[in-house]
Design a protein around this motif. Structure first.
Motif, PDB file in Angstrom:
ATOM      1  N   CYS A 192       6.628 -80.630  44.853  1.00 47.79           N
ATOM      2  CA  CYS A 192       5.300 -80.028  44.759  1.00 47.79           C
ATOM      3  C   CYS A 192       5.179 -78.862  45.751  1.00 47.79           C
ATOM      4  N   LEU A 193       4.413 -79.004  46.815  1.00 56.34           N
ATOM      5  CA  LEU A 193       4.361 -77.945  47.828  1.00 56.34           C
ATOM      6  C   LEU A 193       5.765 -77.616  48.315  1.00 56.34           C
ATOM      7  N   GLY A 194       6.601 -78.623  48.476  1.00 51.44           N
ATOM      8  CA  GLY A 194       7.982 -78.395  48.911  1.00 51.44           C
ATOM      9  C   GLY A 194       8.746 -77.517  47.947  1.00 51.44           C
ATOM     10  N   ALA A 195       8.526 -77.700  46.639  1.00 49.78           N
ATOM     11  CA  ALA A 195       9.175 -76.853  45.639  1.00 49.78           C
ATOM     12  C   ALA A 195       8.647 -75.427  45.715  1.00 49.78           C
ATOM     13  N   GLN A 196       7.358 -75.291  45.927  1.00 53.17           N
ATOM     14  CA  GLN A 196       6.763 -73.962  46.052  1.00 53.17           C
ATOM     15  C   GLN A 196       7.284 -73.240  47.290  1.00 53.17           C
ATOM     16  N   LEU A 197       7.391 -73.965  48.407  1.00 47.37           N
ATOM     17  CA  LEU A 197       7.943 -73.378  49.624  1.00 47.37           C
ATOM     18  C   LEU A 197       9.394 -72.953  49.415  1.00 47.37           C
ATOM     19  N   LEU A 198      10.155 -73.770  48.695  1.00 47.02           N
ATOM     20  CA  LEU A 198      11.543 -73.419  48.395  1.00 47.02           C
ATOM     21  C   LEU A 198      11.612 -72.149  47.565  1.00 47.02           C
ATOM     22  N   ALA A 199      10.769 -72.056  46.549  1.00 47.65           N
ATOM     23  CA  ALA A 199      10.777 -70.869  45.697  1.00 47.65           C
ATOM     24  C   ALA A 199      10.480 -69.615  46.508  1.00 47.65           C
ATOM     25  N   VAL A 200       9.448 -69.661  47.328  1.00 49.01           N
ATOM     26  CA  VAL A 200       9.063 -68.496  48.131  1.00 49.01           C
ATOM     27  C   VAL A 200      10.149 -68.166  49.151  1.00 49.01           C
ATOM     28  N   ALA A 201      10.718 -69.192  49.782  1.00 50.71           N
ATOM     29  CA  ALA A 201      11.743 -68.970  50.808  1.00 50.71           C
ATOM     30  C   ALA A 201      12.974 -68.284  50.242  1.00 50.71           C
ATOM     31  N   ARG A 202      13.248 -68.507  48.944  1.00 47.77           N
ATOM     32  CA  ARG A 202      14.442 -67.914  48.336  1.00 47.77           C
ATOM     33  C   ARG A 202      14.127 -66.663  47.508  1.00 47.77           C
ATOM     34  N   GLY A 203      12.897 -66.150  47.623  1.00 49.29           N
ATOM     35  CA  GLY A 203      12.576 -64.886  46.982  1.00 49.29           C
ATOM     36  C   GLY A 203      11.735 -64.968  45.734  1.00 49.29           C
ATOM     37  N   GLY A 204      11.250 -66.164  45.379  1.00 48.48           N
ATOM     38  CA  GLY A 204      10.372 -66.314  44.235  1.00 48.48           C
ATOM     39  C   GLY A 204       8.917 -66.074  44.615  1.00 48.48           C
ATOM     40  N   ARG A 205       8.014 -66.416  43.692  1.00 46.40           N
ATOM     41  CA  ARG A 205       6.593 -66.159  43.930  1.00 46.40           C
ATOM     42  C   ARG A 205       5.756 -67.337  43.458  1.00 46.40           C
ATOM     43  N   VAL A 206       4.735 -67.672  44.245  1.00 44.34           N
ATOM     44  CA  VAL A 206       3.799 -68.749  43.938  1.00 44.34           C
ATOM     45  C   VAL A 206       2.403 -68.160  43.824  1.00 44.34           C
ATOM     46  N   GLN A 207       1.651 -68.591  42.833  1.00 45.98           N
ATOM     47  CA  GLN A 207       0.270 -68.153  42.668  1.00 45.98           C
ATOM     48  C   GLN A 207      -0.665 -69.275  43.110  1.00 45.98           C
ATOM     49  N   VAL A 208      -1.575 -68.952  44.016  1.00 44.88           N
ATOM     50  CA  VAL A 208      -2.574 -69.908  44.479  1.00 44.88           C
ATOM     51  C   VAL A 208      -3.698 -69.991  43.443  1.00 44.88           C
ATOM     52  N   ASP A 209      -4.126 -71.227  43.157  1.00 44.69           N
ATOM     53  CA  ASP A 209      -5.168 -71.434  42.144  1.00 44.69           C
ATOM     54  C   ASP A 209      -4.821 -70.689  40.856  1.00 44.69           C
ATOM     55  N   VAL A 267       1.288 -72.249  50.031  1.00 43.82           N
ATOM     56  CA  VAL A 267       2.586 -71.969  50.660  1.00 43.82           C
ATOM     57  C   VAL A 267       2.485 -71.107  51.913  1.00 43.82           C
ATOM     58  N   ARG A 268       1.471 -70.265  51.998  1.00 40.97           N
ATOM     59  CA  ARG A 268       1.317 -69.414  53.189  1.00 40.97           C
ATOM     60  C   ARG A 268       0.032 -69.739  53.944  1.00 40.97           C
ATOM     61  N   ASP A 269      -0.363 -70.977  53.892  1.00 39.41           N
ATOM     62  CA  ASP A 269      -1.574 -71.436  54.579  1.00 39.41           C
ATOM     63  C   ASP A 269      -1.239 -71.737  56.038  1.00 39.41           C
ATOM     64  N   ASP A 270      -0.673 -70.723  56.719  1.00 40.62           N
ATOM     65  CA  ASP A 270      -0.153 -70.933  58.064  1.00 40.62           C
ATOM     66  C   ASP A 270      -1.251 -71.170  59.093  1.00 40.62           C
ATOM     67  N   ALA A 271      -2.444 -70.696  58.825  1.00 40.91           N
ATOM     68  CA  ALA A 271      -3.536 -70.923  59.774  1.00 40.91           C
ATOM     69  C   ALA A 271      -3.895 -72.402  59.842  1.00 40.91           C
ATOM     70  N   ALA A 272      -3.925 -73.054  58.703  1.00 43.35           N
ATOM     71  CA  ALA A 272      -4.253 -74.482  58.663  1.00 43.35           C
ATOM     72  C   ALA A 272      -3.041 -75.355  58.946  1.00 43.35           C
ATOM     73  N   ALA A 273      -1.866 -74.860  58.606  1.00 45.79           N
ATOM     74  CA  ALA A 273      -0.634 -75.641  58.763  1.00 45.79           C
ATOM     75  C   ALA A 273       0.451 -74.735  59.344  1.00 45.79           C
ATOM     76  N   PRO A 274       0.418 -74.491  60.653  1.00 45.11           N
ATOM     77  CA  PRO A 274       1.315 -73.499  61.257  1.00 45.11           C
ATOM     78  C   PRO A 274       2.796 -73.816  61.126  1.00 45.11           C
ATOM     79  N   TRP A 275       3.141 -75.050  60.842  1.00 50.50           N
ATOM     80  CA  TRP A 275       4.548 -75.412  60.686  1.00 50.50           C
ATOM     81  C   TRP A 275       5.141 -74.891  59.372  1.00 50.50           C
ATOM     82  N   LEU A 276       4.312 -74.454  58.425  1.00 47.80           N
ATOM     83  CA  LEU A 276       4.832 -74.022  57.135  1.00 47.80           C
ATOM     84  C   LEU A 276       5.762 -72.822  57.270  1.00 47.80           C
TER      85      LEU A 276
END
Length: 241
Positions: free
Chosen positions: A86-103, A59-68
């Protein structure tokens, strides 16, 4: 026509089997190929609905995908019916104040996942019709392939579905829905992703799908149609006002 904007973050993570169903429902689908440099629209530019697709990024892989960063900003503000996958759901969660765990420690969830629906889904206009297809365990099957996971929902989210491995398979926050699984994907799409994952097998994906293909296809079709109907209904309400 009713305009639906689709933000695509990877060339092989497309709208797939949802595309013809959205078109048949009367939506004018505009795909924004963010991975190819197309600009992520502002909230007032998406039209009547928004879909944010998956991809191989975190979700915060902005270096590889700057549009995120722009997608997160869009999801934080957009008010039209929105579906994150999938990634879209994770981005939605983070954007609205939730948390995503990588791996996340449970590891890969791949192949076919049973999503067990919670009582809160009964009156949901988008996922309620999907839950109505559930078996005696209140579960429906879908294709999936992911390691990152939502671990905290946004404060105002409604938790709608879980799996044995990862609890937050489906949620709603405001007018936006997030699903961790892949209702939009054909089995061949998921098998291609599995071929690039050291812990996944394309043959296993195909075999798991073949065993429950009719149910999996019904989930995807029902979710696509319900979301399209929601977009159309809200668009008509806006016109009436």
């Amino acid at each position: 026509m009713t305009l639906l904007t689709v933000v695509q973050s990877a060339p092989d993570a497309a709208l797939d089997v949802f595309a013809p169903r959205f078109t048949a429902a009367g939506l004018d689908v505009r795909v924004v190929a963010a991975f190819a440099g197309e600009a992520v629209p502002a909230p007032d530019e998406v039209g009547d609905g928004l879909v944010v697709l998956g991809g191989p990024f975190s979700v915060r892989d902005d270096a590889a995908a700057p549009w995120l960063a722009e997608v997160r900003a869009l999801l934080a503000e957009v008010t039209v019916p929105t579906l994150g996958i999938c990634l879209g759901a994770q981005l939605l969660a983070v954007a609205r104040g939730g948390r995503v765990q990588v791996d996340a420690p449970p590891g890969l969830e791949g192949g076919v996942v049973d999503v067990r629906w919670r009582p809160e889904v009964a009156e949901d206009p988008v996922l309620g019709p999907v839950a109505a297809l559930a078996d005696a365990r209140h579960a429906t099957p879908s294709l999936t392939l992911h390691r990152d996971a939502v671990v905290d929902l946004p404060a105002k989210a409604v938790w709608l579905g879980s799996s044995q491995t990862y609890p937050y398979q489906a949620f709603r926050v405001g007018a936006a829905w997030g699903v961790q699984f892949h209702p939009e994907s054909s089995v061949e799409s998921v098998a291609r992703w599995a071929a690039d994952d050291v812990d996944a097998s394309p043959d296993d994906v195909r075999a798991a799908y073949a065993a429950r293909a009719e149910q999996i296809d019904a989930v995807g079709a029902t979710l696509a149609d319900a979301f399209a109907a929601r977009v159309q209904a809200v668009a008509q309400e806006r016109v009436a006002v």
